[in-house]
Design a protein around this motif. Structure first.
Motif, PDB file in Angstrom:
ATOM      1  N   GLU A  75     -47.726  56.721  52.752  1.00 17.34           N
ATOM      2  CA  GLU A  75     -46.776  56.333  51.700  1.00 17.34           C
ATOM      3  C   GLU A  75     -46.722  54.823  51.526  1.00 17.34           C
ATOM      4  OE1 GLU A  75     -43.142  59.585  51.721  1.00 17.34           O
ATOM      5  OE2 GLU A  75     -42.926  57.814  52.955  1.00 17.34           O
ATOM      6  N   GLN A  79     -48.163  52.844  48.253  1.00 14.60           N
ATOM      7  CA  GLN A  79     -47.141  52.234  47.415  1.00 14.60           C
ATOM      8  C   GLN A  79     -47.277  50.710  47.424  1.00 14.60           C
ATOM      9  OE1 GLN A  79     -43.192  53.736  48.299  1.00 14.60           O
ATOM     10  NE2 GLN A  79     -42.702  53.475  46.133  1.00 14.60           N
ATOM     11  N   ARG A  97     -53.689  65.639  52.070  1.00 11.66           N
ATOM     12  CA  ARG A  97     -52.333  65.093  52.084  1.00 11.66           C
ATOM     13  C   ARG A  97     -52.328  63.647  51.574  1.00 11.66           C
ATOM     14  NH1 ARG A  97     -48.510  65.351  57.350  1.00 11.66           N
ATOM     15  NH2 ARG A  97     -48.649  67.546  56.775  1.00 11.66           N
ATOM     16  N   VAL A 101     -50.209  62.422  48.360  1.00  9.96           N
ATOM     17  CA  VAL A 101     -49.190  61.365  48.364  1.00  9.96           C
ATOM     18  C   VAL A 101     -49.449  60.410  47.200  1.00  9.96           C
ATOM     19  CG1 VAL A 101     -48.271  59.389  49.651  1.00  9.96           C
ATOM     20  CG2 VAL A 101     -48.732  61.541  50.834  1.00  9.96           C
ATOM     21  N   LYS A 104     -48.307  62.029  44.021  1.00  9.27           N
ATOM     22  CA  LYS A 104     -46.850  62.045  43.887  1.00  9.27           C
ATOM     23  C   LYS A 104     -46.302  60.674  43.531  1.00  9.27           C
ATOM     24  CE  LYS A 104     -46.342  65.931  47.010  1.00  9.27           C
ATOM     25  NZ  LYS A 104     -45.681  66.522  48.176  1.00  9.27           N
ATOM     26  N   LEU A 105     -47.044  59.627  43.877  1.00 12.05           N
ATOM     27  CA  LEU A 105     -46.626  58.276  43.499  1.00 12.05           C
ATOM     28  C   LEU A 105     -46.974  57.971  42.048  1.00 12.05           C
ATOM     29  CD1 LEU A 105     -47.545  56.280  46.712  1.00 12.05           C
ATOM     30  CD2 LEU A 105     -45.300  56.337  45.621  1.00 12.05           C
TER      31      LEU A 105
END
Lengths: 365, 365
Positions: A75, A79, A97, A101, A104-105
């Motif tokens: 994450e 990010q 995974r 991630v 999803k960002l």
């Protein structure tokens, strides 16, 4: 759980033998009641960092950042530094995974995906132009496939020459696999795998370029993350501190275990032992008539052996458990079809010999 | 750190007496080598949740979510449910942090700020229209000011009636302060304060409205967070699981300590002991000629006593330390001017009496 088990689970795994005594000391000497800004905690953060620097060969201008888990590392890295596009080499559940991630960002998260059990070589991978970050999973715990360290370096060289950054999931790779921190921008792991510790701490080894990219984005108010972002983690690391109260217990355990690995010969000794264990394991398993899930030896994990059991692995796992030997089940779609057997530094040659002998007896029944 | 110290630090603090023996058991019985999806870990997650439900009075439709720290709880809550506007009651460093996290997320983060050491009463607070989330710090560890539980409830009622959510930092409030989880939408704490555990685990008690708001935002692809977001944490909690490998060590310790608190009379007994300790403390401190930083008794913390030492607190703290008694320094601008003294459940009446007697002797020198 009354008789002591020997664990070959791919993590959390067998505890390093130093853990019980060090926990006992910590519970008595006041350390666990200390603030994260106190001298005792700062000392342990510094010892941990210094031991990891020597053990993994971390250059002095790279930083050691602390998070709660390897997934949190994904994450914070994505990010922090990805402006628009990440590209993921996907060959198993943990690489998926990392890719998820990014999705999803809201990033443009491209991928090169191969079937479970296959690997990657640099020559066969096309990295799209404009990729901010290339994400690799050096050792895929779910399938027992790896990207060999020289191929990791070659892939990282290519993305860095193109102006991007290289992030490598080394959760089950370090401290055994010789991926050079100087050749990548982020290498991360959690402590319950190759270091044999209780879970609850993740480590990111970050290059200056990674931190500068995140700082530059923060400077122009890009969304690098709310509080535990890469620039904040880097500032704290420069002071041998943490941003907020961390898992001080795991930090001290990590310092002690990394120091113990150094005292026993360091990274070179760990690699040699792993390579020897790898060959002993597969030679014997072949004699027993079982096959690796990953056929190509160069693409096969040095730390998590995944064995196919065509007749079904559940009964075999259960019988091994009755003997006090814990091995991992297959992951996801491979449940009941694979054994996953950790070969981290905590799984000693004597433990391996015990497991191989038990396997031999069970398969002969 | 050779003689055992008694810690009154505001956290990490004195370890609960169960911690050493439980760590010893855990290091021996195989639990720390178990996967987060295994029966032993799920059992501990369930025991922890059940004990907390009884201890704190958590309704059955509220969820217990696990994160790495209270600061991470701030991140996940704000990111999960605030569409545009949060409003923060700020009277110290930890409330400022909550406010800062909202600012870093790019939210319109309004605030009502009072000087350090002052508190809030519902009647004096204007909550702007259109506020998505009202953020309160029930017990301000930095200054020893609190928002009394009835005022927390009154403030929460107002924001909820206006269609917003109420989030309460209870890091040093629970399990002592009777803030009713049914009356708020998120109450969060970390385990190294009122539960006397090693650091590295945060807990969010989440209302159905909080989770639904986050789910609704996720459904329309709002940025609720990359992986450990509220909807994912809630899904995992519904299965007595965690999203990824958590701090299993701290989970089991929290289960045991919460169960021990229940066996000793539960929340009511803790509150009674805290209230009695509060009055004993301040009555004696007044006799010694020292003043509380927070004059108004209703606004004064029940768990962190902040004492003004006009002559300078550093020498006094050092002399107490020589006697094996650790008290906290003032926070931020109050360093060297305050003593901060924890009154969590782990600081027993006998410990308090020892500290008060030492204070009396030192002040008489």
């Amino acid at each position: 759980m009354t008789t002591p088990l020997l664990s070959f689970a791919p993590g959390p795994t067998q505890l390093h033998p130093l853990v019980p005594s060090e926990l006992r000391r910590m519970a008595a000497d006041g350390y666990l009641s200390e603030s994260h800004r106190s001298a005792p905690v700062r000392r342990e953060v510094a010892r941990m960092e210094e031991a990891l620097r020597t053990l993994l060969g971390i250059p002095s201008d790279h930083r050691v950042l602390l998070v709660g888990s390897a997934t949190e590392a994904m994450e914070r890295i994505l990010q922090g530094v990805v402006e628009a596009r990440s590209f993921h080499l996907v060959n198993g559940a943990f690489a998926r995974r990392f890719h998820a991630v990014a999705g999803k960002l809201g990033l443009e998260a491209g991928d090169a995906t191969v079937p479970d059990g296959e690997g990657f070589r640099s020559g066969a991978v096309e990295i799209p132009a404009g990729t901010d970050l290339l994400a690799m999973t050096q050792n895929e715990t779910s399938t027992g496939a790896r990207i060999s360290p020289p191929e990791v370096h070659a892939l990282a060289d290519r993305i860095r020459q193109a102006g991007g950054l290289a992030a490598v999931d080394l959760v089950t790779g370090w401290p055994t696999e010789p991926v050079d921190p100087a050749r990548i921008d982020a290498g991360f792991f959690s402590v319950q795998k190759g270091f044999g510790l209780p879970a609850g701490l993740g480590v990111i080894v970050a290059s200056p370029a990674l931190v500068e990219r995140a700082q530059e984005r923060l400077g122009r108010r890009a969304a690098v993350g709310p509080f535990f972002h890469i620039p904040a983690l880097a500032d704290a690391a420069d002071r041998h501190e943490t941003v907020a109260t961390p898992n001080t217990l795991a930090i001290r355990l990590l310092a002690r275990v990394a120091e113990a690995f150094l005292a026993e010969g360091g990274g070179a000794a760990l690699r040699e032992a792993a390579e020897a264990g790898f060959h002993r394991w597969w030679d014997t398993v072949a004699e027993l008539g079982l096959e690796p899930f990953v056929a190509d030896e160069d693409l096969r994990s040095r730390t998590v052996a995944v064995v196919q059991v065509p007749s079904g692995a559940d009964a075999l796992r259960a019988r091994l458990r009755e003997r006090g030997l814990v091995v991992g089940d297959g992951y996801g779609p491979w449940k009941g079809k694979h054994l996953r057997v950790a070969h981290f530094p905590v799984q000693t040659p004597a433990m391996q010999a015990t497991l191989l002998e038990a396997l031999r007896q069970e398969l002969a029944r």
